[in-house]
Design a protein around this motif. Structure first.
Motif, PDB file in Angstrom:
ATOM      1  N   GLU A   1     -65.433 -14.018 -11.824  1.00 35.66           N
ATOM      2  CA  GLU A   1     -66.355 -14.567 -10.825  1.00 35.66           C
ATOM      3  C   GLU A   1     -67.760 -14.031 -11.036  1.00 35.66           C
ATOM      4  O   GLU A   1     -67.960 -12.943 -11.579  1.00 35.66           O
ATOM      5  CB  GLU A   1     -65.919 -14.198  -9.399  1.00 35.66           C
ATOM      6  CG  GLU A   1     -64.569 -14.717  -8.991  1.00 35.66           C
ATOM      7  CD  GLU A   1     -63.557 -13.617  -8.830  1.00 35.66           C
ATOM      8  OE1 GLU A   1     -62.593 -13.777  -8.058  1.00 35.66           O
ATOM      9  OE2 GLU A   1     -63.737 -12.558  -9.491  1.00 35.66           O
TER      10      GLU A   1
ATOM     11  N   GLY B   1     -72.155 -13.457  -6.494  1.00 34.41           N
ATOM     12  CA  GLY B   1     -72.207 -12.811  -5.195  1.00 34.41           C
ATOM     13  C   GLY B   1     -73.493 -12.023  -5.018  1.00 34.41           C
ATOM     14  O   GLY B   1     -74.298 -11.888  -5.933  1.00 34.41           O
TER      15      GLY B   1
ATOM     16  N   LEU C   1     -71.322 -19.369  -5.922  1.00 35.67           N
ATOM     17  CA  LEU C   1     -70.351 -18.587  -6.674  1.00 35.67           C
ATOM     18  C   LEU C   1     -69.784 -19.440  -7.805  1.00 35.67           C
ATOM     19  O   LEU C   1     -69.606 -20.649  -7.663  1.00 35.67           O
ATOM     20  CB  LEU C   1     -69.218 -18.125  -5.779  1.00 35.67           C
ATOM     21  CG  LEU C   1     -69.588 -17.329  -4.524  1.00 35.67           C
ATOM     22  CD1 LEU C   1     -68.318 -16.897  -3.787  1.00 35.67           C
ATOM     23  CD2 LEU C   1     -70.441 -16.132  -4.871  1.00 35.67           C
TER      24      LEU C   1
ATOM     25  N   TRP D   1     -60.868 -20.851  -3.677  1.00 35.67           N
ATOM     26  CA  TRP D   1     -61.618 -19.664  -3.300  1.00 35.67           C
ATOM     27  C   TRP D   1     -61.000 -19.092  -2.029  1.00 35.67           C
ATOM     28  O   TRP D   1     -60.755 -19.829  -1.064  1.00 35.67           O
ATOM     29  CB  TRP D   1     -63.085 -19.986  -3.043  1.00 35.67           C
ATOM     30  CG  TRP D   1     -63.854 -20.277  -4.286  1.00 35.67           C
ATOM     31  CD1 TRP D   1     -64.138 -21.495  -4.819  1.00 35.67           C
ATOM     32  CD2 TRP D   1     -64.444 -19.299  -5.158  1.00 35.67           C
ATOM     33  NE1 TRP D   1     -64.870 -21.351  -5.964  1.00 35.67           N
ATOM     34  CE2 TRP D   1     -65.073 -20.011  -6.195  1.00 35.67           C
ATOM     35  CE3 TRP D   1     -64.517 -17.907  -5.157  1.00 35.67           C
ATOM     36  CZ2 TRP D   1     -65.756 -19.373  -7.235  1.00 35.67           C
ATOM     37  CZ3 TRP D   1     -65.205 -17.277  -6.177  1.00 35.67           C
ATOM     38  CH2 TRP D   1     -65.803 -17.999  -7.207  1.00 35.67           C
TER      39      TRP D   1
ATOM     40  N   THR E   1     -65.819 -10.950  -5.854  1.00 39.13           N
ATOM     41  CA  THR E   1     -67.263 -10.716  -5.839  1.00 39.13           C
ATOM     42  C   THR E   1     -67.717 -10.583  -4.385  1.00 39.13           C
ATOM     43  O   THR E   1     -67.294 -11.344  -3.517  1.00 39.13           O
ATOM     44  CB  THR E   1     -68.017 -11.849  -6.559  1.00 39.13           C
ATOM     45  OG1 THR E   1     -69.407 -11.540  -6.633  1.00 39.13           O
ATOM     46  CG2 THR E   1     -67.836 -13.206  -5.888  1.00 39.13           C
TER      47      THR E   1
END
Length: 121
Positions: free
Chosen positions: A6, A9, A20, A36, A115
């Motif tokens: 990922e 963030g 993201l 997610w 993240t």
């Protein structure tokens, strides 16, 4: 081996936006759903949004109208565009993919490392 990584963030003010991204790599035969999740301190990990290989998506009620999930099947990537962020969106966000590696005959859940998203003034 399969990896989900990922990115995107960070810290954002209330009302702001973040995007993201999650990229799946390795010996991948096929990917089904991509999702997610998020987990706030002291709380359970909750589903935020999901998207099928065909592009059908669904969202948690708390993010409908603010978040958009999308995917790039050619690059095994999923994105989460987050707008109008609120302090209650603060959490660690995890990418999840239901996929079949070349070396296995079934589909399994794979997870990224997470993240951090912090929404604060």
């Amino acid at each position: 081996q399969v990896q989900l990584v990922e990115s995107g963030g960070g810290l954002v003010q209330p009302g702001g936006s973040l995007r993201l991204s999650c990229s799946a790599s390795g010996s991948i035969y096929s990917i089904s759903d991509m999702r997610w999740y998020r987990q706030a301190p002291g709380k359970e990990r909750d589903l935020v949004a999901a998207i099928s290989s065909g592009g059908s998506s669904n969202y948690a009620d708390s993010v409908k109208g603010r978040f958009t999930i999308s995917r790039d099947n050619a690059n095994n990537t999923v994105h989460l565009q987050m707008n109008s962020l609120k302090p209650e969106d603060t959490a660690v966000y995890y990418c999840n993919a239901v996929l079949r590696p070349h070396y296995r005959s079934s589909y399994y859940d794979y997870w990224g490392q997470g993240t951090q998203v912090t929404v604060s003034s």
